[in-house]
Design a protein around this motif. Structure first.
Motif: not given
Length: 154
Positions: A16-19, A37-44, A150-153
């Motif tokens: 999650l993000l806010s600004f 908005g939302t964040v979709a993390p892609e981890t490598h 943020r992490q989701p609640d």
């Protein structure tokens, strides 16, 4: 545990993000407003990509504007390099290297220059995420953006 290691472990859990954006007196672009908005993390192994989607409401307006950003956080032992991938990974724009400022902060090692504009940032770790503050200065820019990731609640 170093601030860089703590951030590297935190990045994949951000969704999650806010600004808020505030234009200063020297601004000619009127960027003031709020977004979320939302964040979709892609981890490598050596990096985490954030694909962000959301809406921004300019101050004094009643209509939101959609936004999309793609940032790549390259993980290194002594710094984290932040790239903007709005034109794809092969055309990523390096923004700056974040280095430890304290046990809870990372700061841009040097400003990012884009034409006559200068970008600087400070990242502060928080309980369930982090705050990333940008300052953009230039002939027509005087902007301060404060992002909360943020992490989701639970």
């Amino acid at each position: 545990m170093t601030t860089i290691i703590r951030l590297a472990r935190l990045l994949p859990s951000i969704h999650l993000l806010s600004f808020t954006s505030r234009s200063g007196s020297a601004s000619g672009v009127a960027w003031s407003g709020q977004g979320s908005g939302t964040v979709a993390p892609e981890t490598h192994t050596d990096w985490v990509r954030f694909t962000e989607h959301g809406h921004f409401l300019p101050q004094g307006q009643s209509r939101e504007v959609a936004f999309r950003n793609v940032y790549r956080w390259d993980l290194h032992p002594e710094h984290i390099a932040l790239y903007h991938e709005r034109r794809g990974p092969d055309a990523a724009v390096w923004l700056f290297d974040l280095v430890a400022g304290s046990s809870t902060t990372l700061i841009s090692k040097s400003p990012h220059l884009c034409g006559a504009d200068t970008y600087q940032a400070q990242l502060t770790l928080e309980a369930h995420g982090f705050r990333l503050e940008w300052h953009i200065a230039g002939p027509r820019k005087d902007e301060r953006l404060v992002y909360h990731y943020r992490q989701p609640d639970e």
